[in-house]
Design a protein around this motif. Structure first.
Motif, PDB file in Angstrom:
ATOM      1  N   PRO A 164      40.443  59.762  37.852  1.00  0.00           N
ATOM      2  CA  PRO A 164      39.817  60.722  38.453  1.00  0.00           C
ATOM      3  C   PRO A 164      38.432  60.227  38.916  1.00  0.00           C
ATOM      4  CG  PRO A 164      40.695  61.658  36.620  1.00  0.00           C
ATOM      5  CD  PRO A 164      41.001  60.235  36.417  1.00  0.00           C
ATOM      6  N   GLY A 165      37.787  60.328  40.012  1.00  0.00           N
ATOM      7  CA  GLY A 165      36.683  59.821  40.548  1.00  0.00           C
ATOM      8  C   GLY A 165      36.790  58.458  40.913  1.00  0.00           C
ATOM      9  N   VAL A 166      38.153  57.766  41.217  1.00  0.00           N
ATOM     10  CA  VAL A 166      37.937  56.365  41.658  1.00  0.00           C
ATOM     11  C   VAL A 166      37.354  56.258  43.002  1.00  0.00           C
ATOM     12  CG1 VAL A 166      40.411  56.855  42.618  1.00  0.00           C
ATOM     13  CG2 VAL A 166      39.672  54.451  41.708  1.00  0.00           C
ATOM     14  N   ARG A 167      36.860  54.983  43.158  1.00  0.00           N
ATOM     15  CA  ARG A 167      36.168  54.911  44.269  1.00  0.00           C
ATOM     16  C   ARG A 167      36.500  53.414  44.902  1.00  0.00           C
ATOM     17  NH1 ARG A 167      33.026  58.755  44.608  1.00  0.00           N
ATOM     18  NH2 ARG A 167      31.625  58.411  46.193  1.00  0.00           N
ATOM     19  N   LEU A 168      37.298  52.746  44.188  1.00  0.00           N
ATOM     20  CA  LEU A 168      37.666  51.472  44.865  1.00  0.00           C
ATOM     21  C   LEU A 168      39.139  51.187  44.890  1.00  0.00           C
ATOM     22  CD1 LEU A 168      34.977  49.228  42.816  1.00  0.00           C
ATOM     23  CD2 LEU A 168      34.905  49.877  45.333  1.00  0.00           C
ATOM     24  N   CYS A 169      39.698  50.361  45.661  1.00  0.00           N
ATOM     25  CA  CYS A 169      41.219  50.043  45.610  1.00  0.00           C
ATOM     26  C   CYS A 169      41.197  49.176  44.429  1.00  0.00           C
ATOM     27  CB  CYS A 169      41.563  49.402  47.033  1.00  0.00           C
ATOM     28  SG  CYS A 169      41.017  47.892  47.294  1.00  0.00           S
ATOM     29  N   VAL A 170      42.658  48.833  43.952  1.00  0.00           N
ATOM     30  CA  VAL A 170      43.009  48.151  42.784  1.00  0.00           C
ATOM     31  C   VAL A 170      42.280  46.536  43.021  1.00  0.00           C
ATOM     32  CG1 VAL A 170      44.714  46.902  41.566  1.00  0.00           C
ATOM     33  CG2 VAL A 170      45.095  49.219  42.298  1.00  0.00           C
ATOM     34  N   ALA A 171      42.347  45.936  44.325  1.00  0.00           N
ATOM     35  CA  ALA A 171      41.962  44.752  44.550  1.00  0.00           C
ATOM     36  C   ALA A 171      40.499  44.621  44.440  1.00  0.00           C
ATOM     37  CB  ALA A 171      42.259  44.317  45.956  1.00  0.00           C
ATOM     38  N   CYS A 172      39.721  45.611  44.931  1.00  0.00           N
ATOM     39  CA  CYS A 172      38.236  45.511  44.898  1.00  0.00           C
ATOM     40  C   CYS A 172      37.594  45.683  43.329  1.00  0.00           C
ATOM     41  CB  CYS A 172      37.545  46.683  45.853  1.00  0.00           C
ATOM     42  SG  CYS A 172      37.701  46.310  47.740  1.00  0.00           S
ATOM     43  N   GLN A 173      38.513  46.632  42.912  1.00  0.00           N
ATOM     44  CA  GLN A 173      38.195  47.132  41.326  1.00  0.00           C
ATOM     45  C   GLN A 173      38.335  45.988  40.533  1.00  0.00           C
ATOM     46  OE1 GLN A 173      36.978  50.348  40.098  1.00  0.00           O
ATOM     47  NE2 GLN A 173      36.476  48.613  38.695  1.00  0.00           N
ATOM     48  N   GLU A 174      39.372  44.902  40.506  1.00  0.00           N
ATOM     49  CA  GLU A 174      39.634  43.924  39.958  1.00  0.00           C
ATOM     50  C   GLU A 174      38.365  43.034  40.201  1.00  0.00           C
ATOM     51  OE1 GLU A 174      43.419  42.410  41.137  1.00  0.00           O
ATOM     52  OE2 GLU A 174      44.502  43.869  39.611  1.00  0.00           O
ATOM     53  N   LEU A 175      38.070  42.719  41.728  1.00  0.00           N
ATOM     54  CA  LEU A 175      36.998  41.878  41.929  1.00  0.00           C
ATOM     55  C   LEU A 175      35.584  42.177  41.165  1.00  0.00           C
ATOM     56  CD1 LEU A 175      37.346  40.971  45.856  1.00  0.00           C
ATOM     57  CD2 LEU A 175      37.483  39.494  43.563  1.00  0.00           C
ATOM     58  N   GLN A 176      35.310  43.476  41.144  1.00  0.00           N
ATOM     59  CA  GLN A 176      34.129  44.064  40.417  1.00  0.00           C
ATOM     60  C   GLN A 176      34.212  43.750  38.904  1.00  0.00           C
ATOM     61  OE1 GLN A 176      33.399  48.300  40.214  1.00  0.00           O
ATOM     62  NE2 GLN A 176      31.646  47.883  41.326  1.00  0.00           N
ATOM     63  N   ASP A 177      35.290  44.117  38.434  1.00  0.00           N
ATOM     64  CA  ASP A 177      35.425  43.815  36.666  1.00  0.00           C
ATOM     65  C   ASP A 177      35.204  42.478  36.718  1.00  0.00           C
ATOM     66  OD1 ASP A 177      36.257  46.611  36.765  1.00  0.00           O
ATOM     67  OD2 ASP A 177      38.344  46.106  36.365  1.00  0.00           O
ATOM     68  N   LYS A 178      35.814  41.433  37.377  1.00  0.00           N
ATOM     69  CA  LYS A 178      35.517  39.971  37.233  1.00  0.00           C
ATOM     70  C   LYS A 178      33.949  39.785  37.224  1.00  0.00           C
ATOM     71  CE  LYS A 178      39.678  38.224  38.573  1.00  0.00           C
ATOM     72  NZ  LYS A 178      40.809  37.296  39.610  1.00  0.00           N
ATOM     73  N   GLN A 179      33.270  40.309  38.338  1.00  0.00           N
ATOM     74  CA  GLN A 179      32.002  39.853  38.560  1.00  0.00           C
ATOM     75  C   GLN A 179      30.941  40.583  37.198  1.00  0.00           C
ATOM     76  OE1 GLN A 179      30.548  38.042  40.794  1.00  0.00           O
ATOM     77  NE2 GLN A 179      28.785  38.238  39.407  1.00  0.00           N
ATOM     78  N   GLN A 180      31.723  41.717  36.738  1.00  0.00           N
ATOM     79  CA  GLN A 180      30.533  42.411  35.623  1.00  0.00           C
ATOM     80  C   GLN A 180      30.775  41.390  34.429  1.00  0.00           C
ATOM     81  OE1 GLN A 180      32.131  46.399  35.563  1.00  0.00           O
ATOM     82  NE2 GLN A 180      30.573  46.917  36.859  1.00  0.00           N
ATOM     83  N   ALA A 181      32.103  40.945  34.258  1.00  0.00           N
ATOM     84  CA  ALA A 181      32.496  40.220  33.027  1.00  0.00           C
ATOM     85  C   ALA A 181      31.422  38.913  33.029  1.00  0.00           C
ATOM     86  CB  ALA A 181      33.866  39.611  32.963  1.00  0.00           C
ATOM     87  N   ILE A 182      31.544  38.419  34.205  1.00  0.00           N
ATOM     88  CA  ILE A 182      30.546  37.169  34.304  1.00  0.00           C
ATOM     89  C   ILE A 182      29.016  37.703  34.115  1.00  0.00           C
ATOM     90  CG2 ILE A 182      29.465  35.531  36.161  1.00  0.00           C
ATOM     91  CD1 ILE A 182      32.336  35.519  37.356  1.00  0.00           C
ATOM     92  N   ASP A 183      28.630  38.602  34.655  1.00  0.00           N
ATOM     93  CA  ASP A 183      27.502  39.187  34.385  1.00  0.00           C
ATOM     94  C   ASP A 183      26.858  39.582  33.086  1.00  0.00           C
ATOM     95  OD1 ASP A 183      26.830  38.671  37.102  1.00  0.00           O
ATOM     96  OD2 ASP A 183      27.069  40.732  37.715  1.00  0.00           O
TER      97      ASP A 183
END
Length: 88
Positions: free
Chosen positions: A55-74
């Protein structure tokens, strides 16, 4: 056991504060509100199953994966300078 100029329990206080900060950061990233029908990054349609599952999802799976990877780096920065941060 205190060391140097620190008081007893100071290390545990730092650990507790680090955990609380991490929990607050994750809770702040949880989606809220109504799910979008299209990804806010790439405008691809978000499947109904994903909108129901998150619920409240704002990104597709591909974009969410990219965001998650970036957050892990940061998130590798430990502002308290614990020994764990020196081992990375």
């Amino acid at each position: 056991m205190a060391g140097g100029w620190t008081r007893d329990g100071a290390v545990q206080d730092q650990i507790d504060a680090s955990v609380a900060d991490a929990v607050d950061r994750v809770r702040g990233n949880l989606p809220r509100g109504e799910s979008l029908h299209h990804c806010e990054e790439c405008d691809e349609p978000i499947p109904e199953a994903r909108r129901r599952a998150v619920p409240g999802v704002r990104l597709c799976v591909a974009c969410q994966e990219l965001q998650d990877k970036q957050q892990a780096i940061d998130s590798g920065y430990n502002r308290r300078g614990s020994k764990d941060s020196q081992l990375r």
